[in-house]
Design a protein around this motif. Sequence first.
Motif, PDB file in Angstrom:
ATOM      1  N   THR A  18       2.435   1.874  -3.385  1.00  0.00           N
ATOM      2  CA  THR A  18       1.830   2.657  -4.094  1.00  0.00           C
ATOM      3  C   THR A  18       0.969   3.893  -4.043  1.00  0.00           C
ATOM      4  O   THR A  18       0.249   4.477  -4.679  1.00  0.00           O
ATOM      5  CB  THR A  18       0.768   1.637  -4.925  1.00  0.00           C
ATOM      6  OG1 THR A  18      -0.118   1.006  -3.738  1.00  0.00           O
ATOM      7  CG2 THR A  18       1.222   0.367  -5.351  1.00  0.00           C
ATOM      8  N   HIS A  19       1.036   4.010  -2.738  1.00  0.00           N
ATOM      9  CA  HIS A  19       0.218   5.421  -2.203  1.00  0.00           C
ATOM     10  C   HIS A  19       1.239   6.134  -1.568  1.00  0.00           C
ATOM     11  O   HIS A  19       0.971   6.886  -0.568  1.00  0.00           O
ATOM     12  CB  HIS A  19      -0.879   4.961  -1.492  1.00  0.00           C
ATOM     13  CG  HIS A  19      -1.913   4.259  -1.920  1.00  0.00           C
ATOM     14  ND1 HIS A  19      -1.930   2.943  -2.351  1.00  0.00           N
ATOM     15  CD2 HIS A  19      -3.048   4.588  -2.555  1.00  0.00           C
ATOM     16  CE1 HIS A  19      -2.675   2.414  -2.989  1.00  0.00           C
ATOM     17  NE2 HIS A  19      -3.799   3.487  -3.076  1.00  0.00           N
TER      18      HIS A  19
ATOM     19  N   GLU B 159       0.229  10.263  -0.890  1.00  0.00           N
ATOM     20  CA  GLU B 159      -0.889  10.216   0.242  1.00  0.00           C
ATOM     21  C   GLU B 159      -0.274   9.990   1.430  1.00  0.00           C
ATOM     22  O   GLU B 159      -0.535  10.649   2.414  1.00  0.00           O
ATOM     23  CB  GLU B 159      -2.010   9.142  -0.060  1.00  0.00           C
ATOM     24  CG  GLU B 159      -3.152   9.220   0.992  1.00  0.00           C
ATOM     25  CD  GLU B 159      -3.900   8.217   0.936  1.00  0.00           C
ATOM     26  OE1 GLU B 159      -4.981   7.969   1.605  1.00  0.00           O
ATOM     27  OE2 GLU B 159      -3.994   7.481  -0.276  1.00  0.00           O
ATOM     28  N   LYS B 160       0.787   9.084   1.642  1.00  0.00           N
ATOM     29  CA  LYS B 160       1.513   8.765   2.963  1.00  0.00           C
ATOM     30  C   LYS B 160       2.198   9.975   3.377  1.00  0.00           C
ATOM     31  O   LYS B 160       1.736  10.644   4.476  1.00  0.00           O
ATOM     32  CB  LYS B 160       2.330   7.749   2.877  1.00  0.00           C
ATOM     33  CG  LYS B 160       2.986   7.446   4.033  1.00  0.00           C
ATOM     34  CD  LYS B 160       3.944   6.196   3.769  1.00  0.00           C
ATOM     35  CE  LYS B 160       5.374   6.683   3.547  1.00  0.00           C
ATOM     36  NZ  LYS B 160       6.366   5.793   3.549  1.00  0.00           N
TER      37      LYS B 160
ATOM     38  N   PHE C  32       0.830  -1.101  -0.189  1.00  0.00           N
ATOM     39  CA  PHE C  32      -0.090   0.147  -0.053  1.00  0.00           C
ATOM     40  C   PHE C  32       0.785   1.125   0.118  1.00  0.00           C
ATOM     41  O   PHE C  32       0.433   2.199  -0.866  1.00  0.00           O
ATOM     42  CB  PHE C  32      -1.134  -0.177   1.147  1.00  0.00           C
ATOM     43  CG  PHE C  32      -1.732   1.218   1.354  1.00  0.00           C
ATOM     44  CD1 PHE C  32      -2.902   1.373   0.672  1.00  0.00           C
ATOM     45  CD2 PHE C  32      -1.333   2.322   2.359  1.00  0.00           C
ATOM     46  CE1 PHE C  32      -3.600   2.720   0.770  1.00  0.00           C
ATOM     47  CE2 PHE C  32      -2.207   3.306   2.110  1.00  0.00           C
ATOM     48  CZ  PHE C  32      -3.286   3.350   1.509  1.00  0.00           C
ATOM     49  N   TYR C  33       2.002   1.182   0.751  1.00  0.00           N
ATOM     50  CA  TYR C  33       2.931   2.502   1.028  1.00  0.00           C
ATOM     51  C   TYR C  33       3.535   2.794  -0.141  1.00  0.00           C
ATOM     52  O   TYR C  33       3.859   3.586  -0.489  1.00  0.00           O
ATOM     53  CB  TYR C  33       3.566   2.518   2.177  1.00  0.00           C
ATOM     54  CG  TYR C  33       2.898   2.764   3.338  1.00  0.00           C
ATOM     55  CD1 TYR C  33       2.242   3.771   3.641  1.00  0.00           C
ATOM     56  CD2 TYR C  33       2.774   1.474   4.350  1.00  0.00           C
ATOM     57  CE1 TYR C  33       1.325   4.006   4.774  1.00  0.00           C
ATOM     58  CE2 TYR C  33       2.064   1.807   5.787  1.00  0.00           C
ATOM     59  CZ  TYR C  33       1.353   2.926   5.877  1.00  0.00           C
ATOM     60  OH  TYR C  33       0.690   3.418   6.908  1.00  0.00           O
TER      61      TYR C  33
END
Length: 161
Positions: free
Chosen positions: A12-13, A16-17, A9-10
Amino acid sequence: MQNMNGNSFYDTHEVEKLTTIYNRMIRLRINDTLKEFELSESNFFYVLLVCESPGVSQDELIQNIYRDHSVVTRAISKLIKDGWLEKKMSSADKRRTELYPTAKAINNYQDIFDRITVVNDESISVLSEEEIKQFEHILEKVIKSGIERERLAGRKISELF
């Protein structure tokens, strides 16, 4: 933890993170900076805005910032209760209520403004003037795009620019 494609998740995001971490760092610093005023990162903004535009209606505030009506209503109610703002009926239109700063807000405005400016300046102090301009431009571009997506989806969105 990875998804079925082997990406986390981190990974690909990341934007946002990083945005979330940056926002959290600033909010914590503002809370610490304004502790003695018993203001927080979620309500100092209204004090500054009303000081700068005495007589503004709550609806005008909501239209000009990206906050839900209920969030603004709760914040304004707390600031009135705590003696920062007052609400008055408009003399021109009895259906309209207007917000005004109290003496407490006016007397503390400059100190609060200066402290917030220091927090903001510190948060970008590692950037050059050109990087600051780029950072601002990129944020505006992303936000405007998001606003347009919301409009196209038929959702009512507050004006930011």
